[in-house]
Design an enzyme around this catalytic site. Structure first.
Site, PDB file in Angstrom:
ATOM      1  N   GLU A 194      -4.859  -4.407  -7.433  1.00  0.00           N
ATOM      2  CA  GLU A 194      -5.904  -5.066  -6.659  1.00  0.00           C
ATOM      3  C   GLU A 194      -7.175  -4.245  -6.734  1.00  0.00           C
ATOM      4  O   GLU A 194      -7.167  -3.052  -6.448  1.00  0.00           O
ATOM      5  CB  GLU A 194      -5.467  -5.286  -5.205  1.00  0.00           C
ATOM      6  CG  GLU A 194      -4.938  -4.067  -4.474  1.00  0.00           C
ATOM      7  CD  GLU A 194      -4.529  -4.385  -3.055  1.00  0.00           C
ATOM      8  OE1 GLU A 194      -3.470  -5.012  -2.888  1.00  0.00           O
ATOM      9  OE2 GLU A 194      -5.264  -4.012  -2.117  1.00  0.00           O
TER      10      GLU A 194
ATOM     11  N   ASP B 137       0.811  -1.218   0.000  1.00  0.00           N
ATOM     12  CA  ASP B 137       0.000   0.000   0.000  1.00  0.00           C
ATOM     13  C   ASP B 137       0.846   1.269   0.000  1.00  0.00           C
ATOM     14  O   ASP B 137       0.325   2.370  -0.199  1.00  0.00           O
ATOM     15  CB  ASP B 137      -0.927   0.021   1.216  1.00  0.00           C
ATOM     16  CG  ASP B 137      -2.077  -0.960   1.071  1.00  0.00           C
ATOM     17  OD1 ASP B 137      -1.962  -1.879   0.241  1.00  0.00           O
ATOM     18  OD2 ASP B 137      -3.077  -0.837   1.797  1.00  0.00           O
TER      19      ASP B 137
END
Length: 894
Positions: A555, A474
């Site tokens: 994702e 992330d």
């Protein structure tokens, strides 16, 4: 009273109150077979809490200690997985059983990796793993090695009364360990290994389940990978690998490398030899006392490592995944000290940023659109070879070409299967825990992170299936950490693209070329094709709402994936199956995904309010099918403005209501077949944004004379528009076929049926859409990182009034090797549409559904008079003594 003693007292009290299951006694010790190859210490281990053991490691690791009352376990296993196997705790996947486990008091839906265990948790204290084994007499005079493939998280390790590793040194879930035990092992006698394992804390670089599912109370503490014994001479050969470069004319240039380690306190001279089929090469090597170093054979110095037109390794979508074998041997004065071998593929994977700054991958000079899913191991890290093969078979069956591992770096069997089956693997570190809490890192964390990367890249670099490595998830690592990672990757000759993170955030190393902008929650199917350049989106795409089928999304997902009714009934007790309640929510996710209300609100608005479990489950398959299909088709239509997409997720760690293409029971539902339709080799696609029909060719060969037939039908199956176009399409190409005109007299719900025929009249591609004249309006202004709301829903309630249709069904089954193949002929003799027909193969009439199963197609819709021949393939052993029985049930079909 110390913290450890207080914890032990609480654990003992819990055990006395709740644990009625008798302890299993230890099994036979067994011995290590003869031979120099690695030998797994697998069976016959004993397991017990430190609270129940008064002796020290010096004593536990000797033959005089008797592990009375310990559990007999097989390694690899985590502590909780072993206790579940011994039925100390009930099935963690059913209902809310998991919350009854001691140590499960952390708040539902939170990330347990970031929370400290409670002091009364039985997993706050260490647990002992103990193994008795005989070392063969033939090992005398050789160097004996003890290897650990994975320990979570720290361990004191003892052998025969001597400590060979301390928890300060044996720390890190993703590290591997090799110990020279020559002076400690007892050839020809009983040996005892004792490992005191400590669970990870919230400030450790451990194994994390983020918001996908709960984490078990032990945080997966234990020996979760293999433990092995092997022998060698003074010098060992480890991690042989081949790095390939492939020219445009298919000439290859191979760099061969291996790690050598001198186990002696004297300098050693010898010859390192290598062989690939009939090609041999060697060089003289000198190692200093206890030195280890990487040795390379480069193609400039060794011309035999420049093969002309070798058998290249390709992903299954592009060709054959050809493999070679590399064998390496180190000789001292003509005598073999050690050998090592590995399979490898000759291929070169590269990536570049396209005109829009988005990453596009190529293999052997040919572009490939990455279309994959996010992988999760079992919640308790239980290994199951048959299940692993079944899941990767599903990957191939759907047409996916890539699996992404976010910090869950699987065992060797996983990567070997991916190599042989031509499935790409995108791997890297995890998010949302200490791995990305860099400001909180302790000095030792930097060393553990560096060594973890080194150990993992050593074991992964030889696998041709690895397509890329992500240094962050992330977030990109800060410059000092990223610099260390890049240094290791260069040193180890990592052969594939390196991406700073799964996001579009700028790193010290530059642009990533990828995005992680969501969504993860339900969005309307039209979302994926709208707003190509982000003109209607917030300025900062990394904050969310910049989705759609463009760029490279590492994702993303159209949201929850409620499984078919049989799976819901398997995971929840009857009194909690309907209506939706907190027990459902427990099987959703964490954080922003604690329930499935966004998905449910859309379902009720679009298809009509669900009135029962059966109704809700059936409508869920519809909504998942169209959502997953729309996502993959958007990226396919937009190649190579789009570089790829990873559906979040492929599978589940436990029975779940969210994020999968097949559920925990290996039951394929609507999302599975939506993906399979979108990923068929020749796919006719409806453009939600421009009402055009496109043809997507995923084959790497051109096709000519294809007939694309487009029909628009009202809800009563009356034809409102028809078009037939003959087209030629290039290899890996996309062609716009026709734009649908404005059509008067359409019913509120209508259908678009697409068929692609080859020159011989055979169907090579088909698709079927249900659409609404009521526009589905997306509110881009309210986008966030996980969803973009729908302000006006499509109206499909007319589907509830479709006339009932009685289908003609015939079936026959045949045995083919270990497989049973059931052929189903299904015909719609009526003048109405047979909508969304589901097929099952059961173990005898009225029996359980046979799983896993490979359906050629499913959840199919048949036009009036249409007939389909569909096969199901499954293991014949699943039938037992019963005969296969086909169950057919449609939205409006009997």
């Amino acid at each position: 009273m110390t913290i450890l003693r207080r914890t032990c007292f609480a654990v003992l009290l819990l055990t006395c109150l709740s644990q009625a299951v008798a302890f299993a006694q230890t099994g036979s010790s067994g011995g290590v077979p003869e031979g120099a190859g690695p030998v797994a210490l697998r069976d016959g281990w004993s397991l017990q809490s430190n609270c129940k053991v008064e002796k020290s490691g010096e004593v536990i690791s000797t033959a005089r200690f008797q592990p009375t009352g310990w559990y007999t376990v097989t390694v690899p296993t985590t502590v909780v997985a072993a206790l579940v196997k011994h039925k100390v705790y009930p099935d963690p996947g059913f209902g809310m059983n998991l919350r009854s486990y001691p140590g499960m008091s952390y708040p539902i839906g939170t990330n347990f990796s970031n929370i400290a265990m409670q002091q009364d948790s039985p997993f706050m204290v260490p647990w002992w793993y103990r193994k008795e084994f005989v070392v063969p007499e033939s090992y005398r005079g050789k160097t004996i090695w003890l290897n650990f493939g994975g320990i979570n998280y720290r361990a004191n390790i003892w052998l025969n009364g001597k400590q060979i590793a301390k928890k300060e040194d044996a720390a890190g879930a993703w590290r591997t360990y090799e110990f020279d035990i020559t002076r400690t092992a007892l050839p020809g006698r009983q040996n005892v290994l004792a490992v005191e394992v400590f669970s990870p804390t919230e400030k450790d670089l451990a194994i994390t389940f983020v918001d996908w599912n709960p984490a078990p109370p032990d945080k997966n503490m234990g020996l979760f990978r293999e433990v092995e014994i092997r022998t060698s001479g003074p010098v060992v050969v480890r991690y042989p690998a081949v790095v390939s470069k492939v020219d445009a004319d298919a000439k290859a240039h191979l760099t061969v490398t291996a790690l050598l380690r001198n186990s002696t306190s004297q300098s050693v001279k010898g010859t390192l030899k290598g062989q690939i089929e009939k090609t041999e090469f060697s060089q003289e090597v000198e190692l200093g006392p206890n030195e280890q170093k990487n040795v390379e054979f480069d193609p400039q110095t060794f011309p035999q490592l420049n093969p002309d037109r070798p058998r290249l390794w390709w992903p299954a979508q592009m060709g054959k995944p050809n493999l070679y074998k590399l064998t390496m041997e180190f000789q001292i004065a003509g005598k073999t000290s050690d050998t090592a071998e590995t399979d490898f593929g000759i291929r070169e994977i590269t990536s570049e940023l396209n005109a829009q700054g988005k990453r596009v991958f190529s293999i052997n000079g040919k572009k490939i659109l990455i279309r994959g899913g996010g992988w999760s191991p079992d919640m308790m890290l239980r290994e199951n070879s048959q299940r692993l093969r079944d899941e990767l078979t599903y990957v191939r069956d759907m047409g996916l070409n890539t699996v992404r591992l976010e910090g869950k770096l699987e065992n060797k069997e996983f990567f070997d299967l991916a190599d042989r089956r031509g499935i790409l693997v995108m791997a890297g570190w995890c998010c949302c825990d200490h791995w990305e809490h860099w400001p909180n890192w302790k000095p030792e964390d930097y060393g553990i992170a560096e060594q973890s990367l080194r150990d993992q890249l050593y074991r992964l670099r030889s696998h041709p299936s690895l397509v890329a490595w992500l240094n962050g998830s992330d977030n990109p690592p800060p410059p000092d950490v990223e610099g260390t990672y890049l240094k290791v990757e260069k040193e180890l000759l990592w052969p594939n693209p390196i991406i700073s993170s799964a996001t579009g955030k700028l790193a010290a190393s530059g642009e990533s070329g990828v995005k992680m902008s969501g969504p993860y929650e339900y969005v309307a199917p039209s979302y994926w094709m709208e707003d190509a350049l982000g003109a209607n989106h917030p300025q900062n795409c990394n904050e969310g709402g910049c989705g759609g089928g463009y760029g490279f999304n590492t994702e993303t997902s159209p949201g929850p994936a409620v499984p078919p009714i049989e799976s819901i009934q398997a995971m929840l007790p009857k009194d909690h199956q309907w209506p939706i309640d907190d027990w459902w929510n427990f099987h959703a996710g964490g954080g922003a995904f604690k329930d499935i209300h966004v998905f449910t609100e859309a379902l009720n608005a679009r298809y009509g309010t669900a009135t029962s479990l059966e109704d809700y489950a059936a409508k869920s398959q519809l909504q998942s099918y169209e959502g997953i299909r729309a996502m993959y088709e958007a990226y396919s239509r937009n190649k190579y403005t789009s570089g790829g997409v990873i559906q979040w997720m492929l599978n589940n760690a436990w029975p779940s209501m969210i994020w999968h293409l097949y559920d925990f029971y290996l039951r394929p539902g609507g999302g599975y077949f939506g993906a399979k339709t979108a990923l068929q080799a020749v796919d006719p696609v409806y453009g939600y944004d421009d009402r055009s029909i496109y043809l997507v060719n995923s084959r790497y060969e051109a096709a000519s004379g294809l007939r694309v037939i487009t029909k628009v039908l009202n809800v009563d199956a009356s034809e409102k528009f028809s078009n037939e176009s003959t087209i030629d399409i290039p290899a890996d190409g996309v062609i716009k076929v026709v734009t649908l005109p404005e059509i008067s007299g359409l019913s509120g719900t209508y259908f678009v049926a697409l068929r692609v025929m080859d020159s011989g009249g055979g169907i090579v591609g088909s698709n079927f859409y249900w659409l609404s004249t009521k526009p589905e309006t997306i509110d881009w202004s309210k986008s966030n990182w996980y969803t973009t709301p729908t302000s006006s829903y499509a109206d499909f309630t007319a589907l509830g009034q479709l006339p009932k249709v009685k289908l003609n069904v015939r079936e026959r089954s045949e045995r083919r090797g270990e497989d049973e193949i059931t052929h189903v002929s299904i015909e719609n003799p009526s003048k109405d549409l047979a909508f969304f027909v589901r097929l099952k193969v059961n173990r005898g009439k009225g029996g359980a559904e046979i799983l896993p199963v490979l359906w050629q197609d499913n959840y199919v819709s048949l036009l009036p008079g249409e007939k389909r021949e569909i096969t199901a393939t499954y293991r014949a052993s699943e039938l037992g003594s019963a005969a296969a029985s086909v169950d057919v049930k449609g939205w409006n079909a009997e």
